[in-house]
Motif scaffolding. Sequence first.
Motif, PDB file in Angstrom:
ATOM      1  N   GLY A  58      32.747  89.284   6.040  1.00  0.00           N
ATOM      2  CA  GLY A  58      33.587  87.984   4.232  1.00  0.00           C
ATOM      3  C   GLY A  58      34.168  89.238   3.347  1.00  0.00           C
ATOM      4  O   GLY A  58      35.148  89.071   3.142  1.00  0.00           O
ATOM      5  N   LEU A  59      33.414  90.029   2.873  1.00  0.00           N
ATOM      6  CA  LEU A  59      33.869  90.962   1.801  1.00  0.00           C
ATOM      7  C   LEU A  59      35.020  91.579   2.271  1.00  0.00           C
ATOM      8  O   LEU A  59      36.245  92.007   1.767  1.00  0.00           O
ATOM      9  CB  LEU A  59      33.002  92.139   1.746  1.00  0.00           C
ATOM     10  CG  LEU A  59      31.462  91.674   0.608  1.00  0.00           C
ATOM     11  CD1 LEU A  59      30.374  92.252   0.469  1.00  0.00           C
ATOM     12  CD2 LEU A  59      31.740  90.837  -0.639  1.00  0.00           C
ATOM     13  N   TYR A  60      34.982  92.065   3.730  1.00  0.00           N
ATOM     14  CA  TYR A  60      36.749  92.713   3.626  1.00  0.00           C
ATOM     15  C   TYR A  60      37.744  91.601   3.976  1.00  0.00           C
ATOM     16  O   TYR A  60      38.603  92.763   3.815  1.00  0.00           O
ATOM     17  CB  TYR A  60      35.890  93.393   5.554  1.00  0.00           C
ATOM     18  CG  TYR A  60      37.245  93.997   5.894  1.00  0.00           C
ATOM     19  CD1 TYR A  60      37.573  94.716   6.130  1.00  0.00           C
ATOM     20  CD2 TYR A  60      37.981  92.734   7.038  1.00  0.00           C
ATOM     21  CE1 TYR A  60      38.996  95.577   6.506  1.00  0.00           C
ATOM     22  CE2 TYR A  60      38.928  93.627   8.082  1.00  0.00           C
ATOM     23  CZ  TYR A  60      39.549  94.887   7.317  1.00  0.00           C
ATOM     24  OH  TYR A  60      40.333  95.631   8.251  1.00  0.00           O
ATOM     25  N   VAL A  61      37.412  91.132   4.949  1.00  0.00           N
ATOM     26  CA  VAL A  61      38.573  89.631   5.124  1.00  0.00           C
ATOM     27  C   VAL A  61      39.080  89.215   2.918  1.00  0.00           C
ATOM     28  O   VAL A  61      40.252  89.637   3.269  1.00  0.00           O
ATOM     29  CB  VAL A  61      38.128  88.198   5.558  1.00  0.00           C
ATOM     30  CG1 VAL A  61      38.847  87.171   4.785  1.00  0.00           C
ATOM     31  CG2 VAL A  61      38.104  88.598   6.761  1.00  0.00           C
ATOM     32  N   LYS A  68      42.673  84.031   3.717  1.00  0.00           N
ATOM     33  CA  LYS A  68      40.796  84.322   3.346  1.00  0.00           C
ATOM     34  C   LYS A  68      40.704  83.693   4.769  1.00  0.00           C
ATOM     35  O   LYS A  68      39.801  84.419   5.444  1.00  0.00           O
ATOM     36  CB  LYS A  68      40.422  84.102   2.401  1.00  0.00           C
ATOM     37  CG  LYS A  68      41.524  84.840   1.656  1.00  0.00           C
ATOM     38  CD  LYS A  68      40.412  86.057   0.678  1.00  0.00           C
ATOM     39  CE  LYS A  68      41.052  86.509  -0.402  1.00  0.00           C
ATOM     40  NZ  LYS A  68      42.564  87.268  -0.272  1.00  0.00           N
ATOM     41  N   ARG A  69      40.556  82.163   5.030  1.00  0.00           N
ATOM     42  CA  ARG A  69      39.581  81.484   6.319  1.00  0.00           C
ATOM     43  C   ARG A  69      39.840  81.572   7.330  1.00  0.00           C
ATOM     44  O   ARG A  69      38.752  81.834   8.071  1.00  0.00           O
ATOM     45  CB  ARG A  69      40.007  80.082   5.441  1.00  0.00           C
ATOM     46  CG  ARG A  69      39.530  79.095   4.139  1.00  0.00           C
ATOM     47  CD  ARG A  69      38.597  77.885   4.032  1.00  0.00           C
ATOM     48  NE  ARG A  69      38.231  77.545   2.979  1.00  0.00           N
ATOM     49  CZ  ARG A  69      39.031  77.149   1.919  1.00  0.00           C
ATOM     50  NH1 ARG A  69      39.679  76.612   1.848  1.00  0.00           N
ATOM     51  NH2 ARG A  69      37.930  77.095   0.567  1.00  0.00           N
ATOM     52  N   VAL A 134      28.898  81.869   7.164  1.00  0.00           N
ATOM     53  CA  VAL A 134      28.716  82.869   5.939  1.00  0.00           C
ATOM     54  C   VAL A 134      29.789  84.022   5.806  1.00  0.00           C
ATOM     55  O   VAL A 134      30.779  84.359   4.058  1.00  0.00           O
ATOM     56  CB  VAL A 134      27.937  83.914   6.690  1.00  0.00           C
ATOM     57  CG1 VAL A 134      27.237  85.415   5.396  1.00  0.00           C
ATOM     58  CG2 VAL A 134      26.186  83.093   6.462  1.00  0.00           C
ATOM     59  N   CYS A 135      30.377  84.226   7.020  1.00  0.00           N
ATOM     60  CA  CYS A 135      31.866  84.917   6.926  1.00  0.00           C
ATOM     61  C   CYS A 135      32.900  84.294   6.312  1.00  0.00           C
ATOM     62  O   CYS A 135      33.628  84.996   4.826  1.00  0.00           O
ATOM     63  CB  CYS A 135      32.216  85.564   8.228  1.00  0.00           C
ATOM     64  SG  CYS A 135      33.618  86.455   7.872  1.00  0.00           S
ATOM     65  N   THR A 141      34.662  82.765  -1.535  1.00  0.00           N
ATOM     66  CA  THR A 141      35.102  82.567  -2.495  1.00  0.00           C
ATOM     67  C   THR A 141      35.320  83.248  -3.688  1.00  0.00           C
ATOM     68  O   THR A 141      35.426  84.264  -3.406  1.00  0.00           O
ATOM     69  CB  THR A 141      32.807  83.392  -2.928  1.00  0.00           C
ATOM     70  OG1 THR A 141      32.286  82.173  -2.043  1.00  0.00           O
ATOM     71  CG2 THR A 141      32.230  83.029  -3.862  1.00  0.00           C
ATOM     72  N   GLN A 142      35.617  82.596  -5.011  1.00  0.00           N
ATOM     73  CA  GLN A 142      35.719  83.402  -6.294  1.00  0.00           C
ATOM     74  C   GLN A 142      35.268  83.935  -6.467  1.00  0.00           C
ATOM     75  O   GLN A 142      34.685  83.423  -7.123  1.00  0.00           O
ATOM     76  CB  GLN A 142      38.038  82.938  -6.126  1.00  0.00           C
ATOM     77  CG  GLN A 142      38.465  81.909  -5.381  1.00  0.00           C
ATOM     78  CD  GLN A 142      39.690  83.604  -5.234  1.00  0.00           C
ATOM     79  OE1 GLN A 142      39.533  84.551  -5.897  1.00  0.00           O
ATOM     80  NE2 GLN A 142      39.749  83.738  -3.965  1.00  0.00           N
TER      81      GLN A 142
END
Length: 149
Positions: A58-61, A68-69, A134-135, A141-142
């Motif tokens: 998720g941080l990578y994305v 993002k989604r 989670v991803c 998340t901003q």
Amino acid sequence: MGKIVGGWLVTTAGYFLTLFAMFTLYPIIFNQPADHNWDLSGTFIGVPLIIVPYLLAGLYVKRAFAKKRSGALWVSIIPVISERLLIYLIGHLLILGGGDGSTNGMTTMMFIRGEAAPYYTYTYIICGVFSILVCMITAATQPKVELEH
């Protein structure tokens, strides 16, 4: 496509690093091998495997994707499905090949849990949906922005 493959690599690296860390920490913390208490070791190893690799993905994305989604969905869904199917397929093929010599009455799931992956349960398989969430949540998340007055 390159970003998605990069995300799969991040997820896979996170998975193996988490797996290694949990298998290393378990005997240090509990003074027993991971294959002696399947419920305890399975929970200790499985919960981080459901969360940590997909948090990293998720941080990578968040950094690499504009959408993002949808990026998080593709980066997470393929590893979730592939990992669970691959572990089952390998276990099943080992059972068909005779396993370790004592597979009478043993199911594939019992063999996998006893020989290699105490975390591999039906609950773990179903929690793959949670891994995808989670991803996606991590990616979407901003950060809070504080306004100065």
